[in-house]
Design a protein around this motif. Structure first.
Motif, PDB file in Angstrom:
ATOM      1  N   MET A   1      -9.435  21.254  27.938  1.00 47.15           N
ATOM      2  CA  MET A   1      -8.570  21.946  27.001  1.00 47.15           C
ATOM      3  C   MET A   1      -9.420  22.796  26.069  1.00 47.15           C
ATOM      4  O   MET A   1     -10.502  22.383  25.657  1.00 47.15           O
ATOM      5  CB  MET A   1      -7.759  20.933  26.193  1.00 47.15           C
ATOM      6  CG  MET A   1      -6.801  21.591  25.239  1.00 47.15           C
ATOM      7  SD  MET A   1      -5.659  20.435  24.454  1.00 47.15           S
ATOM      8  CE  MET A   1      -6.710  19.627  23.309  1.00 47.15           C
ATOM      9  N   GLU A   3      -9.051  25.164  22.519  1.00 45.98           N
ATOM     10  CA  GLU A   3      -8.202  25.564  21.396  1.00 45.98           C
ATOM     11  C   GLU A   3      -8.788  26.805  20.745  1.00 45.98           C
ATOM     12  O   GLU A   3      -9.994  26.874  20.500  1.00 45.98           O
ATOM     13  CB  GLU A   3      -8.094  24.434  20.372  1.00 45.98           C
ATOM     14  CG  GLU A   3      -7.331  23.247  20.912  1.00 45.98           C
ATOM     15  CD  GLU A   3      -7.075  22.192  19.854  1.00 45.98           C
ATOM     16  OE1 GLU A   3      -6.661  22.558  18.737  1.00 45.98           O
ATOM     17  OE2 GLU A   3      -7.305  21.011  20.166  1.00 45.98           O
ATOM     18  N   THR A   4      -7.930  27.781  20.480  1.00 47.05           N
ATOM     19  CA  THR A   4      -8.314  28.965  19.730  1.00 47.05           C
ATOM     20  C   THR A   4      -7.628  28.872  18.369  1.00 47.05           C
ATOM     21  O   THR A   4      -6.994  27.858  18.059  1.00 47.05           O
ATOM     22  CB  THR A   4      -7.891  30.258  20.456  1.00 47.05           C
ATOM     23  OG1 THR A   4      -6.462  30.363  20.426  1.00 47.05           O
ATOM     24  CG2 THR A   4      -8.391  30.288  21.894  1.00 47.05           C
ATOM     25  N   GLU A   5      -7.713  29.930  17.611  1.00 45.16           N
ATOM     26  CA  GLU A   5      -7.084  29.921  16.288  1.00 45.16           C
ATOM     27  C   GLU A   5      -5.585  29.622  16.363  1.00 45.16           C
ATOM     28  O   GLU A   5      -5.052  28.877  15.555  1.00 45.16           O
ATOM     29  CB  GLU A   5      -7.316  31.283  15.610  1.00 45.16           C
ATOM     30  CG  GLU A   5      -6.786  31.359  14.203  1.00 45.16           C
ATOM     31  CD  GLU A   5      -7.054  32.713  13.571  1.00 45.16           C
ATOM     32  OE1 GLU A   5      -6.189  33.154  12.787  1.00 45.16           O
ATOM     33  OE2 GLU A   5      -8.109  33.317  13.849  1.00 45.16           O
ATOM     34  N   ARG A   6      -4.911  30.193  17.380  1.00 43.35           N
ATOM     35  CA  ARG A   6      -3.455  30.035  17.469  1.00 43.35           C
ATOM     36  C   ARG A   6      -2.965  29.382  18.754  1.00 43.35           C
ATOM     37  O   ARG A   6      -1.787  29.027  18.842  1.00 43.35           O
ATOM     38  CB  ARG A   6      -2.786  31.417  17.350  1.00 43.35           C
ATOM     39  CG  ARG A   6      -3.124  32.155  16.070  1.00 43.35           C
ATOM     40  CD  ARG A   6      -2.503  33.524  16.038  1.00 43.35           C
ATOM     41  NE  ARG A   6      -3.125  34.392  17.053  1.00 43.35           N
ATOM     42  CZ  ARG A   6      -2.699  35.611  17.350  1.00 43.35           C
ATOM     43  NH1 ARG A   6      -1.631  36.106  16.742  1.00 43.35           N
ATOM     44  NH2 ARG A   6      -3.322  36.349  18.261  1.00 43.35           N
ATOM     45  N   LEU A   7      -3.824  29.249  19.742  1.00 45.64           N
ATOM     46  CA  LEU A   7      -3.383  28.867  21.084  1.00 45.64           C
ATOM     47  C   LEU A   7      -4.091  27.622  21.591  1.00 45.64           C
ATOM     48  O   LEU A   7      -5.180  27.288  21.144  1.00 45.64           O
ATOM     49  CB  LEU A   7      -3.668  30.012  22.064  1.00 45.64           C
ATOM     50  CG  LEU A   7      -3.107  31.378  21.692  1.00 45.64           C
ATOM     51  CD1 LEU A   7      -3.658  32.442  22.630  1.00 45.64           C
ATOM     52  CD2 LEU A   7      -1.583  31.354  21.729  1.00 45.64           C
ATOM     53  N   VAL A   8      -3.458  26.997  22.570  1.00 42.76           N
ATOM     54  CA  VAL A   8      -4.075  25.910  23.328  1.00 42.76           C
ATOM     55  C   VAL A   8      -4.056  26.329  24.795  1.00 42.76           C
ATOM     56  O   VAL A   8      -2.995  26.684  25.328  1.00 42.76           O
ATOM     57  CB  VAL A   8      -3.317  24.580  23.135  1.00 42.76           C
ATOM     58  CG1 VAL A   8      -3.886  23.502  24.043  1.00 42.76           C
ATOM     59  CG2 VAL A   8      -3.357  24.142  21.675  1.00 42.76           C
ATOM     60  N   ARG A  10      -4.702  24.778  28.380  1.00 44.01           N
ATOM     61  CA  ARG A  10      -4.748  23.417  28.904  1.00 44.01           C
ATOM     62  C   ARG A  10      -4.341  23.384  30.364  1.00 44.01           C
ATOM     63  O   ARG A  10      -3.841  24.366  30.905  1.00 44.01           O
ATOM     64  CB  ARG A  10      -3.818  22.522  28.084  1.00 44.01           C
ATOM     65  CG  ARG A  10      -2.385  23.022  28.120  1.00 44.01           C
ATOM     66  CD  ARG A  10      -1.389  21.991  27.718  1.00 44.01           C
ATOM     67  NE  ARG A  10      -0.042  22.528  27.625  1.00 44.01           N
ATOM     68  CZ  ARG A  10       0.748  22.790  28.651  1.00 44.01           C
ATOM     69  NH1 ARG A  10       0.341  22.592  29.893  1.00 44.01           N
ATOM     70  NH2 ARG A  10       1.970  23.259  28.458  1.00 44.01           N
ATOM     71  N   GLU A  64      -0.347  27.566  25.520  1.00 47.33           N
ATOM     72  CA  GLU A  64       0.679  27.083  24.583  1.00 47.33           C
ATOM     73  C   GLU A  64       0.527  27.750  23.235  1.00 47.33           C
ATOM     74  O   GLU A  64      -0.592  27.920  22.744  1.00 47.33           O
ATOM     75  CB  GLU A  64       0.456  25.588  24.316  1.00 47.33           C
ATOM     76  CG  GLU A  64       1.276  24.659  25.099  1.00 47.33           C
ATOM     77  CD  GLU A  64       1.035  23.219  24.646  1.00 47.33           C
ATOM     78  OE1 GLU A  64       0.683  22.965  23.463  1.00 47.33           O
ATOM     79  OE2 GLU A  64       1.195  22.350  25.501  1.00 47.33           O
ATOM     80  N   SER A  66       2.194  26.958  19.520  1.00 41.83           N
ATOM     81  CA  SER A  66       3.027  26.024  18.748  1.00 41.83           C
ATOM     82  C   SER A  66       3.765  25.047  19.672  1.00 41.83           C
ATOM     83  O   SER A  66       4.952  24.785  19.485  1.00 41.83           O
ATOM     84  CB  SER A  66       4.014  26.785  17.871  1.00 41.83           C
ATOM     85  OG  SER A  66       3.342  27.669  17.013  1.00 41.83           O
ATOM     86  N   TYR A 103      -2.230  37.639  21.752  1.00 37.53           N
ATOM     87  CA  TYR A 103      -2.459  36.345  22.411  1.00 37.53           C
ATOM     88  C   TYR A 103      -3.278  36.495  23.698  1.00 37.53           C
ATOM     89  O   TYR A 103      -4.146  35.663  23.985  1.00 37.53           O
ATOM     90  CB  TYR A 103      -1.150  35.634  22.736  1.00 37.53           C
ATOM     91  CG  TYR A 103      -0.262  35.365  21.546  1.00 37.53           C
ATOM     92  CD1 TYR A 103      -0.781  34.914  20.333  1.00 37.53           C
ATOM     93  CD2 TYR A 103       1.111  35.550  21.639  1.00 37.53           C
ATOM     94  CE1 TYR A 103       0.040  34.664  19.254  1.00 37.53           C
ATOM     95  CE2 TYR A 103       1.940  35.289  20.557  1.00 37.53           C
ATOM     96  CZ  TYR A 103       1.402  34.855  19.366  1.00 37.53           C
ATOM     97  OH  TYR A 103       2.230  34.602  18.303  1.00 37.53           O
TER      98      TYR A 103
END
Length: 179
Positions: A1, A3-8, A10, A64, A66, A103
């Motif tokens: 997985m 993770e970025t500032e706003r996204l996952v 996975r 993803e 949120s 995104y």
């Protein structure tokens, strides 16, 4: 997985299949592909994308925002032969509702970082139909450079397809436009 500032970014889940099928059935999302996908073809694609993680240790992650599935981004190995293959490509496909927010660029940068840092790749490519200006802008925003000598006719598309001619973009681990 990842993770970025706003996204996952996975691995794929069963719950991704319905929104993925809706995305693949959207004519606007699939504008630069030969056709939209049926639910059956979309599910088969999801299976293949997940299997690539097992086979290669990297792939196209579900994205993803949120907690909501919005598409995919990641690394893949093209399944056709061209003058620049074998190679690893960065790619993305997002639902229309996710367009215009950065995104794709955010997730693609994370995929590049993973490819160069974790996987140890020396170069990553990307390509699209000449007319796909949205994806070309993403490629440029993430630091890729157009290689005009690398442009090609996609072998999986009919000779008379307006999508057949493709542009090739490249980036090296050092940020250069390698060849």
């Amino acid at each position: 997985m990842i993770e970025t500032e706003r996204l996952v970014l996975r691995r794929w889940r069963e719950s991704d299949r319905e929104p993925f099928a809706a995305l693949n059935a959207d004519p606007e999302v699939m504008e630069y592909f030969p056709s939209t996908l049926t639910r059956e073809r979309s599910d088969a694609l999801a299976d293949r994308l997940e299997a690539e993680f097992e086979e290669r240790g990297f792939g196209l992650w579900a994205v993803e925002l949120s907690g909501e599935f919005i598409g995919f981004t990641g690394l893949s190995v093209p399944r056709f032969t061209a003058h620049f293959t074998p190679c690893v490509e960065v790619g993305w496909r997002l639902a229309r509702s996710a367009w215009g927010h950065g995104y794709a660029s955010e997730a693609a940068r994370a995929a590049l970082d993973h490819g160069f840092g974790t996987v140890g790749l020396r170069e990553i490519t990307s390509f699209t139909a000449v007319v796909n200006t949205r994806s070309r802008r993403v490629m440029e925003r993430i630091g890729m450079r157009h290689d005009p000598d690398g442009d090609f006719d996609h072998p999986a598309l009919a000779q008379d397809s307006p999508l057949r001619r493709h542009v090739l973009y490249r980036i090296g681990a050092d940020g250069s436009a390698r060849r």
